[in-house]
Design a protein around this motif. Structure first.
Motif, PDB file in Angstrom:
ATOM      1  N   LYS A 121       0.829  -1.211   0.000  1.00 39.50           N
ATOM      2  CA  LYS A 121       0.000   0.000   0.000  1.00 39.50           C
ATOM      3  C   LYS A 121       0.860   1.257   0.000  1.00 39.50           C
ATOM      4  O   LYS A 121       0.505   2.265  -0.635  1.00 39.50           O
ATOM      5  CB  LYS A 121      -0.938  -0.013   1.202  1.00 39.50           C
ATOM      6  CG  LYS A 121      -2.072  -1.029   1.075  1.00 39.50           C
ATOM      7  CD  LYS A 121      -3.001  -0.966   2.278  1.00 39.50           C
ATOM      8  CE  LYS A 121      -4.172  -1.922   2.095  1.00 39.50           C
ATOM      9  NZ  LYS A 121      -5.104  -1.901   3.261  1.00 39.50           N
ATOM     10  N   SER A 122       1.992   1.202   0.687  1.00 35.09           N
ATOM     11  CA  SER A 122       2.898   2.358   0.703  1.00 35.09           C
ATOM     12  C   SER A 122       3.514   2.599  -0.664  1.00 35.09           C
ATOM     13  O   SER A 122       4.008   3.697  -0.949  1.00 35.09           O
ATOM     14  CB  SER A 122       3.999   2.165   1.744  1.00 35.09           C
ATOM     15  OG  SER A 122       4.912   1.147   1.337  1.00 35.09           O
ATOM     16  N   ASN A 123       3.491   1.565  -1.508  1.00 33.86           N
ATOM     17  CA  ASN A 123       3.993   1.681  -2.879  1.00 33.86           C
ATOM     18  C   ASN A 123       2.851   1.786  -3.885  1.00 33.86           C
ATOM     19  O   ASN A 123       2.993   1.431  -5.059  1.00 33.86           O
ATOM     20  CB  ASN A 123       4.889   0.481  -3.213  1.00 33.86           C
ATOM     21  CG  ASN A 123       6.255   0.580  -2.553  1.00 33.86           C
ATOM     22  OD1 ASN A 123       7.152   1.264  -3.041  1.00 33.86           O
ATOM     23  ND2 ASN A 123       6.408  -0.098  -1.421  1.00 33.86           N
ATOM     24  N   ASP A 124       1.696   2.262  -3.394  1.00 35.31           N
ATOM     25  CA  ASP A 124       0.513   2.551  -4.220  1.00 35.31           C
ATOM     26  C   ASP A 124      -0.072   1.322  -4.903  1.00 35.31           C
ATOM     27  O   ASP A 124      -0.697   1.435  -5.962  1.00 35.31           O
ATOM     28  CB  ASP A 124       0.842   3.620  -5.283  1.00 35.31           C
ATOM     29  CG  ASP A 124       1.219   4.949  -4.647  1.00 35.31           C
ATOM     30  OD1 ASP A 124       0.613   5.293  -3.619  1.00 35.31           O
ATOM     31  OD2 ASP A 124       2.114   5.631  -5.182  1.00 35.31           O
ATOM     32  N   ASN A 125       0.157   0.172  -4.338  1.00 35.63           N
ATOM     33  CA  ASN A 125      -0.498  -1.038  -4.846  1.00 35.63           C
ATOM     34  C   ASN A 125      -1.664  -1.366  -3.916  1.00 35.63           C
ATOM     35  O   ASN A 125      -1.483  -1.919  -2.842  1.00 35.63           O
ATOM     36  CB  ASN A 125       0.481  -2.217  -4.894  1.00 35.63           C
ATOM     37  CG  ASN A 125      -0.186  -3.486  -5.409  1.00 35.63           C
ATOM     38  OD1 ASN A 125      -1.283  -3.445  -5.982  1.00 35.63           O
ATOM     39  ND2 ASN A 125       0.459  -4.620  -5.215  1.00 35.63           N
ATOM     40  N   ASN A 126      -2.868  -0.999  -4.344  1.00 38.52           N
ATOM     41  CA  ASN A 126      -4.059  -1.226  -3.536  1.00 38.52           C
ATOM     42  C   ASN A 126      -5.046  -2.185  -4.201  1.00 38.52           C
ATOM     43  O   ASN A 126      -6.136  -2.410  -3.676  1.00 38.52           O
ATOM     44  CB  ASN A 126      -4.765   0.102  -3.253  1.00 38.52           C
ATOM     45  CG  ASN A 126      -3.914   1.046  -2.426  1.00 38.52           C
ATOM     46  OD1 ASN A 126      -3.656   0.790  -1.262  1.00 38.52           O
ATOM     47  ND2 ASN A 126      -3.468   2.141  -3.043  1.00 38.52           N
ATOM     48  N   GLU A 127      -4.660  -2.736  -5.341  1.00 34.96           N
ATOM     49  CA  GLU A 127      -5.581  -3.577  -6.117  1.00 34.96           C
ATOM     50  C   GLU A 127      -5.257  -5.062  -6.004  1.00 34.96           C
ATOM     51  O   GLU A 127      -5.790  -5.875  -6.758  1.00 34.96           O
ATOM     52  CB  GLU A 127      -5.533  -3.159  -7.596  1.00 34.96           C
ATOM     53  CG  GLU A 127      -5.823  -1.685  -7.846  1.00 34.96           C
ATOM     54  CD  GLU A 127      -7.216  -1.282  -7.373  1.00 34.96           C
ATOM     55  OE1 GLU A 127      -8.137  -2.119  -7.517  1.00 34.96           O
ATOM     56  OE2 GLU A 127      -7.376  -0.163  -6.870  1.00 34.96           O
ATOM     57  N   PHE A 128      -4.404  -5.424  -5.096  1.00 40.74           N
ATOM     58  CA  PHE A 128      -3.965  -6.817  -5.007  1.00 40.74           C
ATOM     59  C   PHE A 128      -5.073  -7.725  -4.462  1.00 40.74           C
ATOM     60  O   PHE A 128      -5.955  -7.299  -3.724  1.00 40.74           O
ATOM     61  CB  PHE A 128      -2.726  -6.925  -4.110  1.00 40.74           C
ATOM     62  CG  PHE A 128      -2.911  -6.350  -2.735  1.00 40.74           C
ATOM     63  CD1 PHE A 128      -3.546  -7.070  -1.726  1.00 40.74           C
ATOM     64  CD2 PHE A 128      -2.432  -5.070  -2.446  1.00 40.74           C
ATOM     65  CE1 PHE A 128      -3.708  -6.531  -0.463  1.00 40.74           C
ATOM     66  CE2 PHE A 128      -2.592  -4.527  -1.174  1.00 40.74           C
ATOM     67  CZ  PHE A 128      -3.230  -5.259  -0.186  1.00 40.74           C
ATOM     68  N   LYS A 129      -4.968  -8.977  -4.864  1.00 40.82           N
ATOM     69  CA  LYS A 129      -5.796 -10.022  -4.273  1.00 40.82           C
ATOM     70  C   LYS A 129      -4.982 -10.713  -3.187  1.00 40.82           C
ATOM     71  O   LYS A 129      -3.796 -10.459  -3.026  1.00 40.82           O
ATOM     72  CB  LYS A 129      -6.233 -11.032  -5.339  1.00 40.82           C
ATOM     73  CG  LYS A 129      -7.131 -10.440  -6.421  1.00 40.82           C
ATOM     74  CD  LYS A 129      -7.519 -11.503  -7.449  1.00 40.82           C
ATOM     75  CE  LYS A 129      -8.416 -10.899  -8.513  1.00 40.82           C
ATOM     76  NZ  LYS A 129      -8.798 -11.917  -9.550  1.00 40.82           N
ATOM     77  N   THR A 130      -5.611 -11.612  -2.462  1.00 47.72           N
ATOM     78  CA  THR A 130      -4.927 -12.300  -1.368  1.00 47.72           C
ATOM     79  C   THR A 130      -5.236 -13.786  -1.386  1.00 47.72           C
ATOM     80  O   THR A 130      -6.366 -14.181  -1.639  1.00 47.72           O
ATOM     81  CB  THR A 130      -5.344 -11.718  -0.005  1.00 47.72           C
ATOM     82  OG1 THR A 130      -4.976 -10.339   0.044  1.00 47.72           O
ATOM     83  CG2 THR A 130      -4.650 -12.442   1.133  1.00 47.72           C
ATOM     84  N   ILE A 131      -4.205 -14.584  -1.125  1.00 50.18           N
ATOM     85  CA  ILE A 131      -4.368 -16.021  -0.916  1.00 50.18           C
ATOM     86  C   ILE A 131      -3.704 -16.373   0.417  1.00 50.18           C
ATOM     87  O   ILE A 131      -2.601 -15.916   0.705  1.00 50.18           O
ATOM     88  CB  ILE A 131      -3.697 -16.851  -2.033  1.00 50.18           C
ATOM     89  CG1 ILE A 131      -4.312 -16.544  -3.397  1.00 50.18           C
ATOM     90  CG2 ILE A 131      -3.804 -18.353  -1.744  1.00 50.18           C
ATOM     91  CD1 ILE A 131      -3.597 -17.228  -4.555  1.00 50.18           C
ATOM     92  N   PHE A 132      -4.378 -17.176   1.222  1.00 49.95           N
ATOM     93  CA  PHE A 132      -3.782 -17.665   2.465  1.00 49.95           C
ATOM     94  C   PHE A 132      -3.520 -19.163   2.336  1.00 49.95           C
ATOM     95  O   PHE A 132      -4.418 -19.929   1.983  1.00 49.95           O
ATOM     96  CB  PHE A 132      -4.699 -17.392   3.663  1.00 49.95           C
ATOM     97  CG  PHE A 132      -4.904 -15.925   3.915  1.00 49.95           C
ATOM     98  CD1 PHE A 132      -3.854 -15.136   4.351  1.00 49.95           C
ATOM     99  CD2 PHE A 132      -6.132 -15.334   3.679  1.00 49.95           C
ATOM    100  CE1 PHE A 132      -4.019 -13.781   4.572  1.00 49.95           C
ATOM    101  CE2 PHE A 132      -6.314 -13.985   3.896  1.00 49.95           C
ATOM    102  CZ  PHE A 132      -5.259 -13.199   4.337  1.00 49.95           C
ATOM    103  N   ILE A 133      -2.283 -19.545   2.597  1.00 49.44           N
ATOM    104  CA  ILE A 133      -1.872 -20.947   2.482  1.00 49.44           C
ATOM    105  C   ILE A 133      -1.130 -21.340   3.748  1.00 49.44           C
ATOM    106  O   ILE A 133      -0.039 -20.832   4.017  1.00 49.44           O
ATOM    107  CB  ILE A 133      -0.959 -21.161   1.250  1.00 49.44           C
ATOM    108  CG1 ILE A 133      -1.668 -20.718  -0.029  1.00 49.44           C
ATOM    109  CG2 ILE A 133      -0.523 -22.624   1.150  1.00 49.44           C
ATOM    110  CD1 ILE A 133      -0.792 -20.735  -1.260  1.00 49.44           C
ATOM    111  N   GLU A 134      -1.696 -22.230   4.527  1.00 51.16           N
ATOM    112  CA  GLU A 134      -1.093 -22.613   5.804  1.00 51.16           C
ATOM    113  C   GLU A 134      -0.088 -23.747   5.634  1.00 51.16           C
ATOM    114  O   GLU A 134      -0.125 -24.754   6.333  1.00 51.16           O
ATOM    115  CB  GLU A 134      -2.191 -22.971   6.806  1.00 51.16           C
ATOM    116  CG  GLU A 134      -3.061 -21.779   7.173  1.00 51.16           C
ATOM    117  CD  GLU A 134      -4.035 -22.070   8.287  1.00 51.16           C
ATOM    118  OE1 GLU A 134      -3.788 -23.015   9.065  1.00 51.16           O
ATOM    119  OE2 GLU A 134      -5.056 -21.372   8.393  1.00 51.16           O
ATOM    120  N   ASN A 135       0.820 -23.557   4.683  1.00 56.35           N
ATOM    121  CA  ASN A 135       1.894 -24.514   4.432  1.00 56.35           C
ATOM    122  C   ASN A 135       2.994 -23.769   3.681  1.00 56.35           C
ATOM    123  O   ASN A 135       2.781 -23.328   2.550  1.00 56.35           O
ATOM    124  CB  ASN A 135       1.379 -25.701   3.608  1.00 56.35           C
ATOM    125  CG  ASN A 135       2.437 -26.749   3.358  1.00 56.35           C
ATOM    126  OD1 ASN A 135       3.466 -26.486   2.735  1.00 56.35           O
ATOM    127  ND2 ASN A 135       2.191 -27.958   3.850  1.00 56.35           N
TER     128      ASN A 135
END
Length: 273
Positions: free
Chosen positions: A195-209
């Motif tokens: 966000k500090s680098n003006d990237n606010n359009e990202f998606k997210t994946i959570f992987i518990e491995n």
């Protein structure tokens, strides 16, 4: 008033069910029912309303609940202190998943060699949940990412975390941040960095491995922020681009100021990666 009756009361109140409270305590349902009735008789107040879904606290029960929680907590603390009065009988350890992957097994190996009669218990979760249990006297020590900003805690030992932003070798990859959990400190830092680098359009994946996480980054599914030691452990050093960010994360082995383990001198000197 017996503290055991209050412990039963708290368990039932937490679960909003006599049967579930009994399961938590490993008691029979009839035993729990009788103890609740005994407590109500002693206090001369009805503590629960019976409803179709279970039970709910009465007005008097709501007033008793925070007092009962505090009493039960103090009794358990006293019992543990008396058990460990001459030696550390039990050590309850909390850890985030990154430290499980990096440090927990070497830590266990050293403890069991040094203190073969000491029983070890473990709780693995993200920092907020670990700190909650530590502050609630349900853990003795915990590995945390960064030093918690809390006046009741002290750091027994700190460890360097060599953290890197990791990306696939090829340039084009999905604008996606890959984290271990939403509450992960490393994931939160990566979000702030993007966000500090003006990237606010990202998606997210959570992987518990972590091994799967590294493989996903390698195959262009996104970027992550992990310890170099984890990257080395799973053999991905030549498969990814590593970038050092301006951040000095350390792992701390922490405990409560008013509940320092008897083996704290050993813990302050222990050597781990």
């Amino acid at each position: 008033m017996e503290s055991n009756l209050l412990k039963v009361f708290v368990a039932v109140a937490n679960k909003k069910s006599i049967s579930l409270g009994a399961q938590t305590l490993n008691f029979t349902q009839s035993n729990v029912t009788n103890r609740i009735k005994q407590l109500e008789k002693n206090l001369e107040y009805l503590l629960f309303h019976r409803v179709p879904s279970g039970v709910i606290l009465t007005k008097e029960g709501e007033k008793l609940y925070p007092l009962a929680v505090e009493i039960v907590k103090k009794v358990e603390e006293a019992q543990l202190k008396m058990q460990n009065i001459n030696f550390q009988d039990t050590l309850r350890i909390g850890s985030g998943q990154a430290n499980v992957a990096l440090r927990l097994l070497p830590f266990i190996n050293k403890l069991t060699k040094k203190f073969p009669n000491m029983e070890l218990e473990f709780y693995v979760n993200a920092n907020p949940q670990i700190l909650e249990k530590l502050l609630d006297y349900k853990l003795d020590i915990a590995f945390t990412t960064g030093f918690p900003n809390h006046g009741d805690l002290i750091s027994l030992k700190s460890f360097d975390d060599d953290l890197f932003l990791i990306e696939p070798k090829f340039k084009n990859y999905a604008n996606c941040l890959i984290g271990y959990k939403k509450d992960s400190s490393h994931y939160k830092f990566l979000v702030e960095y993007e966000k500090s680098n003006d990237n606010n359009e990202f998606k997210t994946i959570f992987i518990e491995n972590y091994e799967v996480m590294l493989g996903c980054v390698k195959n262009g599914m996104g970027k992550a922020y992990v310890s170099k030691k984890i990257i080395e452990k799973y053999g991905y050093m030549n498969e990814l681009n590593l970038t050092k960010l301006k951040n000095e994360h350390k792992t701390h082995l922490v405990c409560r100021k008013d509940y320092i383990p008897l083996i704290s001198s050993y813990l302050k000197e222990i050597q781990l990666i």
